[in-house]
Scaffold this motif. Structure first.
Motif, PDB file in Angstrom:
ATOM      1  N   THR A 164      -1.451   6.446   3.667  1.00 20.49           N
ATOM      2  CA  THR A 164      -0.960   7.797   3.913  1.00 20.49           C
ATOM      3  C   THR A 164       0.335   7.735   4.696  1.00 20.49           C
TER       4      THR A 164
ATOM      5  N   ASP B 251      -1.150  11.796   1.295  1.00 19.78           N
ATOM      6  CA  ASP B 251      -1.099  10.622   0.428  1.00 19.78           C
ATOM      7  C   ASP B 251       0.349  10.219   0.170  1.00 19.78           C
TER       8      ASP B 251
ATOM      9  N   GLU C 138      -0.611   9.757  -4.578  1.00 17.02           N
ATOM     10  CA  GLU C 138      -0.415  10.744  -5.630  1.00 17.02           C
ATOM     11  C   GLU C 138       0.523  10.117  -6.649  1.00 17.02           C
TER      12      GLU C 138
ATOM     13  N   PRO D 206      -6.674   9.817  -8.171  1.00 19.95           N
ATOM     14  CA  PRO D 206      -7.059  10.607  -6.991  1.00 19.95           C
ATOM     15  C   PRO D 206      -8.118   9.888  -6.173  1.00 19.95           C
ATOM     16  N   GLY D 207      -7.937   9.895  -4.859  1.00 17.22           N
ATOM     17  CA  GLY D 207      -8.853   9.184  -3.980  1.00 17.22           C
ATOM     18  C   GLY D 207      -8.366   7.806  -3.595  1.00 17.22           C
ATOM     19  N   SER D 208      -7.258   7.368  -4.211  1.00 16.60           N
ATOM     20  CA  SER D 208      -6.716   6.033  -3.928  1.00 16.60           C
ATOM     21  C   SER D 208      -5.820   6.023  -2.698  1.00 16.60           C
ATOM     22  N   GLY D 209      -5.516   7.210  -2.161  1.00 19.04           N
ATOM     23  CA  GLY D 209      -4.563   7.289  -1.059  1.00 19.04           C
ATOM     24  C   GLY D 209      -3.153   7.528  -1.567  1.00 19.04           C
TER      25      GLY D 209
END
Length: 333
Positions: free
Chosen positions: A36, A43, A76, A71-74
């Protein structure tokens, strides 16, 4: 009064401890670097300019990028399909710059013509990572790292296999299916193969033509080669899709691919392994398309202030015979 002061001091100390442990927990959740933006907590944003979908290999690379940066990987992911046109890729990069993404990934369709737009990205402070294809030498300061294969070595390895298979001092009438004109993969795979067979005067490339890395063009060009020359011993294709097209043309000409004409290629897609099992393809040099994880780690390392190698190489092997058959069940693309 003293009791009140001690209570306030205790509260402040406990708050400090909680803050420290919270910071440690945040760092532990992202090994190799945070995913992040530490300033905003959002993200990181990756803009990726893909070439298009000219082959199964390219599709596998696209899948790897989309899965790694899902999505959810940290992260965009802003993904652009260039549809085989450099101008589309350049337009996408300029859009990414305007959107102030955190990093740009680029699979350049050709080597030349990137200086202006990559300088714009550099001036904007956005790191650029090249995937699987390079750009014209002398522009290394315009990108952070190249992630991909040694294309020259790939061509050399296929030529060495051929020399070992046919034998030194022998002859071989070779035709070549080249990749996209101007692409680093095509240029280097040709150079590696050509340089390696110079040691064998009897090995001659009698015809060489682009088939644009596609199965359809591979078949079309091989058909024209066969109509002009019935004495072809070997076809060397710069990728598996062209080789699979050539196999179709050889069969339709009433010949046996892999026996009457040796078929050599590069990439290592599942279809190539299946063709080896069927005896129609003789060898494929692996070129790993699953580069998403390496790209993600490279971005995290840059954000963490780590120095990166200019060339981050992917691990690869050459496959033929039983070795390819044994590896077939584990192919991911």
């Amino acid at each position: 009064m003293k009791k009140t002061k001690r209570t306030l001091l205790t509260i402040l100390m406990m708050a400090l401890v909680v803050s420290i442990f919270a910071g440690c927990a945040k760092n532990d959740a992202a090994p190799g670097g945070t995913t992040t933006d530490t300033a905003t907590g959002k993200d990181l944003v990756l803009g990726f300019a893909q070439i298009g979908m000219e082959s199964g290999w390219r599709g596998a690379e696209t899948d790897s990028i989309k899965e790694t940066f899902a999505p959810g990987s940290g992260f965009e992911l802003k993904f652009s399909d260039g549809q085989q046109k450099q101008e589309n890729q350049i337009k996408a990069i300029r859009t990414f710059i305007a959107q102030k993404v955190d990093a740009i990934g680029l699979a350049p369709i050709v080597e030349s013509g990137w200086e202006t737009v990559l300088q714009e990205a550099k001036d904007a402070g956005i790191p650029v990572f090249l995937l699987d294809r390079g750009i014209t030498a002398g522009n290394e300061d315009l990108y952070t790292s190249f992630i991909g294969s040694d294309f020259i070595a790939e061509g050399e390895n296929v030529a060495k296999w051929l020399i070992n298979e046919v034998g030194t001092g022998k002859t071989a009438n070779i035709v070549e299916l080249e990749g996209t004109v101007g692409a680093s993969a095509a240029n280097d795979r040709k150079k590696g193969f050509d340089d390696a067979i110079k040691a064998e005067p009897g090995f001659k490339i009698t015809k060489s033509q682009t088939a644009e890395f596609t199965l359809a063009k591979g078949k079309e060009v091989m058909e024209s080669f066969l109509k002009a020359d019935k004495t072809i011993d070997v076809v060397y294709a710069h990728n598996d899709d062209m080789a699979l097209g050539a196999i179709q043309a050889i069969e339709e000409a009433g010949l046996k691919p892999g026996t009457d004409i040796l078929v050599l290629s590069i990439d290592g897609v599942k279809g190539a392994f299946e063709a080896i099992k069927e005896g129609k393809l003789n060898v494929t040099q692996e070129c790993n398309p699953l580069l998403g994880p390496q790209l993600k780690q490279a971005i995290l390392d840059v954000k963490a202030g780590k120095a990166l190698d200019k060339w981050i190489k992917s691990d690869e092997d050459i496959y033929f015979g039983q070795k390819a058959i044994d590896a077939l069940p584990d192919r991911k693309y």
